[in-house]
Design a protein around this motif. Structure first.
Motif, PDB file in Angstrom:
ATOM      1  N   UNK A 122       0.848  -1.192   0.000  1.00  0.00           N
ATOM      2  CA  UNK A 122       0.000   0.000   0.000  1.00  0.00           C
ATOM      3  C   UNK A 122       0.880   1.237   0.000  1.00  0.00           C
ATOM      4  N   UNK A 123       0.314   2.336  -0.454  1.00  0.00           N
ATOM      5  CA  UNK A 123       1.055   3.581  -0.612  1.00  0.00           C
ATOM      6  C   UNK A 123       0.409   4.665   0.233  1.00  0.00           C
ATOM      7  N   UNK A 124       1.224   5.371   1.004  1.00  0.00           N
ATOM      8  CA  UNK A 124       0.740   6.529   1.760  1.00  0.00           C
ATOM      9  C   UNK A 124       0.580   7.713   0.808  1.00  0.00           C
ATOM     10  N   UNK A 125      -0.664   8.062   0.515  1.00  0.00           N
ATOM     11  CA  UNK A 125      -0.947   9.231  -0.324  1.00  0.00           C
ATOM     12  C   UNK A 125      -1.108  10.434   0.606  1.00  0.00           C
ATOM     13  N   UNK A 126       0.030  10.916   1.101  1.00  0.00           N
ATOM     14  CA  UNK A 126      -0.007  11.977   2.114  1.00  0.00           C
ATOM     15  C   UNK A 126      -0.179  13.339   1.463  1.00  0.00           C
ATOM     16  N   UNK A 127      -1.193  14.058   1.916  1.00  0.00           N
ATOM     17  CA  UNK A 127      -1.528  15.351   1.335  1.00  0.00           C
ATOM     18  C   UNK A 127      -0.353  16.310   1.450  1.00  0.00           C
ATOM     19  N   UNK A 128      -0.028  16.968   0.347  1.00  0.00           N
ATOM     20  CA  UNK A 128       1.044  17.953   0.354  1.00  0.00           C
ATOM     21  C   UNK A 128       2.423  17.381   0.114  1.00  0.00           C
ATOM     22  N   UNK A 129       2.537  16.061  -0.029  1.00  0.00           N
ATOM     23  CA  UNK A 129       3.831  15.451  -0.283  1.00  0.00           C
ATOM     24  C   UNK A 129       3.851  14.817  -1.672  1.00  0.00           C
ATOM     25  N   UNK A 130       4.825  15.205  -2.477  1.00  0.00           N
ATOM     26  CA  UNK A 130       4.926  14.653  -3.829  1.00  0.00           C
ATOM     27  C   UNK A 130       5.574  13.275  -3.821  1.00  0.00           C
ATOM     28  N   UNK A 131       6.430  13.026  -2.847  1.00  0.00           N
ATOM     29  CA  UNK A 131       7.088  11.717  -2.755  1.00  0.00           C
ATOM     30  C   UNK A 131       6.237  10.790  -1.898  1.00  0.00           C
ATOM     31  N   UNK A 132       5.792   9.705  -2.482  1.00  0.00           N
ATOM     32  CA  UNK A 132       4.884   8.784  -1.793  1.00  0.00           C
ATOM     33  C   UNK A 132       5.655   7.589  -1.237  1.00  0.00           C
ATOM     34  N   UNK A 133       5.348   7.244  -0.009  1.00  0.00           N
ATOM     35  CA  UNK A 133       6.008   6.106   0.630  1.00  0.00           C
ATOM     36  C   UNK A 133       5.187   4.841   0.421  1.00  0.00           C
ATOM     37  N   UNK A 134       5.847   3.797  -0.055  1.00  0.00           N
ATOM     38  CA  UNK A 134       5.195   2.505  -0.251  1.00  0.00           C
ATOM     39  C   UNK A 134       5.612   1.551   0.857  1.00  0.00           C
ATOM     40  N   UNK A 135       4.635   0.865   1.450  1.00  0.00           N
ATOM     41  CA  UNK A 135       4.920  -0.186   2.426  1.00  0.00           C
ATOM     42  C   UNK A 135       4.969  -1.500   1.661  1.00  0.00           C
ATOM     43  N   UNK A 136       6.174  -2.051   1.526  1.00  0.00           N
ATOM     44  CA  UNK A 136       6.298  -3.307   0.791  1.00  0.00           C
ATOM     45  C   UNK A 136       7.014  -4.344   1.652  1.00  0.00           C
ATOM     46  N   UNK A 137       6.985  -5.596   1.200  1.00  0.00           N
ATOM     47  CA  UNK A 137       7.435  -6.719   2.024  1.00  0.00           C
ATOM     48  C   UNK A 137       8.366  -7.650   1.237  1.00  0.00           C
ATOM     49  N   UNK A 138       9.009  -7.132   0.212  1.00  0.00           N
ATOM     50  CA  UNK A 138       9.805  -7.984  -0.672  1.00  0.00           C
ATOM     51  C   UNK A 138      11.024  -8.581   0.025  1.00  0.00           C
ATOM     52  N   UNK A 139      11.470  -7.963   1.105  1.00  0.00           N
ATOM     53  CA  UNK A 139      12.631  -8.506   1.807  1.00  0.00           C
ATOM     54  C   UNK A 139      12.248  -9.567   2.837  1.00  0.00           C
ATOM     55  N   UNK A 140      10.939  -9.767   3.062  1.00  0.00           N
ATOM     56  CA  UNK A 140      10.526 -10.740   4.089  1.00  0.00           C
ATOM     57  C   UNK A 140       9.553 -11.797   3.578  1.00  0.00           C
TER      58      UNK A 140
END
Length: 337
Positions: A122-140
């Motif tokens: 899932x992706x944090x669509x944080x208001x006012x931020x152009x860079x979006x943080x994705x929560x991923x699990x590919x390392x686990x």
């Protein structure tokens, strides 16, 4: 049988509902979309009925106000799909990722395979931020295959599954008797935590599927709102403590994940109480730790002696300053507002 049921808990959602549902109806007849109007006072019901009339895979369900948990309960009860997903009314999904997930679930179905939990990013669509943080699990988590807890790696402190990450097998939710508390915020923790203890088979598709909108001042995960509703956060925290029987969990990777989840929840509770800063808040923090110690001594020993547990329990003004610094770090890691 319908492949996927998607419940949309909706309370005064007239500003968001069209966009949310619009991102979901492309699933066609593989998907049923349940708009659950939780006693809204705006045009939510009217919009839900318009959408149900327009799209054959949309149902409009009205109920008296029961809160987010009560709406999810209704969704589980009404769902006809093999799998079950919750999408909040102010969130949406990525079309390409969505279609890839449906294709994967359909392929599993055609092979006579079902999984207890299907996981995506899932992706944090944080208001006012152009860079979006994705929560991923590919390392686990292994990708693109069915796996069990024996195949899972170690989750980091800032890496955890939320309601946004998970699609559960519908019958699993019914088998474990999942019923979320009504009129209570933050029950998504329970939605993740309780069924996960019964999950045996999983599938992880590393696509950025769910778009989690965050940043509104009135949102439940806004810091000031969370402090005002701290009793509800503490209620959920205690439910997680009560439902974790460490002796009954023999799978070490599952045990590790659940411990990590309770620790994160408890540290957030303590950090919010420190941010509140009043004598009443400090008393509630003391009562929380006492509750954990009495109800689950093994859990208390692990969480309280951890670094974050120690840092959120330093005494006096300097201690609160350090604790608040830890909270700011936690905000940036965990992504809440």
């Amino acid at each position: 049988m319908t492949l996927l049921s998607i419940a949309i808990p909706s309370y005064n959602a007239q500003e968001y509902l069209h966009y949310c549902v619009g991102s979901l109806v492309v699933g066609g007849d593989q998907v049923e979309i349940l708009i659950i109007n939780d006693g809204s006072s705006d045009r939510t019901q009217e919009i839900a009925e318009e959408l149900a009339a327009k799209y054959a895979n949309v149902r409009a369900i009205y109920q008296e106000n029961k809160g987010h948990g009560g709406a999810v309960n209704t969704g589980i009860r009404e769902a006809k799909g093999r799998y079950f997903k919750v999408v909040d009314s102010d969130d949406w999904v990525d079309t390409r990722a969505y279609l890839k997930i449906l294709e994967t679930l359909a392929n599993l179905d055609s092979q006579g395979q079902t999984v207890d939990a299907f996981i995506s990013n899932f992706v944090y669509e944080k208001e006012g931020q152009s860079r979006k943080k994705s929560m991923n699990y590919q390392n686990v988590l292994p990708t693109d295959r069915v796996f069990t807890w024996d195949d899972v790696g170690a989750f980091s402190k800032g890496q955890y599954m939320m309601m946004h990450s998970l699609i559960y097998r519908t019958e699993l939710l019914r088998e474990v008797g999942l019923v979320l508390p009504e009129h209570t915020f933050y029950v998504d923790n329970i939605f993740v935590f309780t069924p996960l203890q019964a999950v045996e088979t999983m599938y992880y598709l590393p696509v950025d599927f769910y778009r989690y909108f965050i940043g509104r001042n009135d949102q439940s995960v806004n810091e000031s709102v969370m402090i005002k509703r701290i009793d509800q956060q503490l209620k959920v925290n205690r439910i997680l403590v009560d439902s974790l029987d460490l002796d009954a969990i023999t799978q070490p990777d599952l045990r590790s994940y659940l411990l990590n989840h309770v620790e994160i929840t408890t540290i957030i509770s303590c950090a919010l109480l420190n941010r509140g800063g009043t004598a009443e808040h400090m008393l509630k923090k003391q009562e929380l730790w006492q509750y954990i110690q009495e109800q689950n001594p093994a859990l208390f020993k692990i969480v309280r002696s951890g670094l974050l547990g120690q840092l959120t329990n330093l005494y006096g003004y300097p201690g609160r300053k350090i604790s608040n610094a830890v909270y700011k770090i936690a905000k940036s890691i965990y992504g809440f507002n």
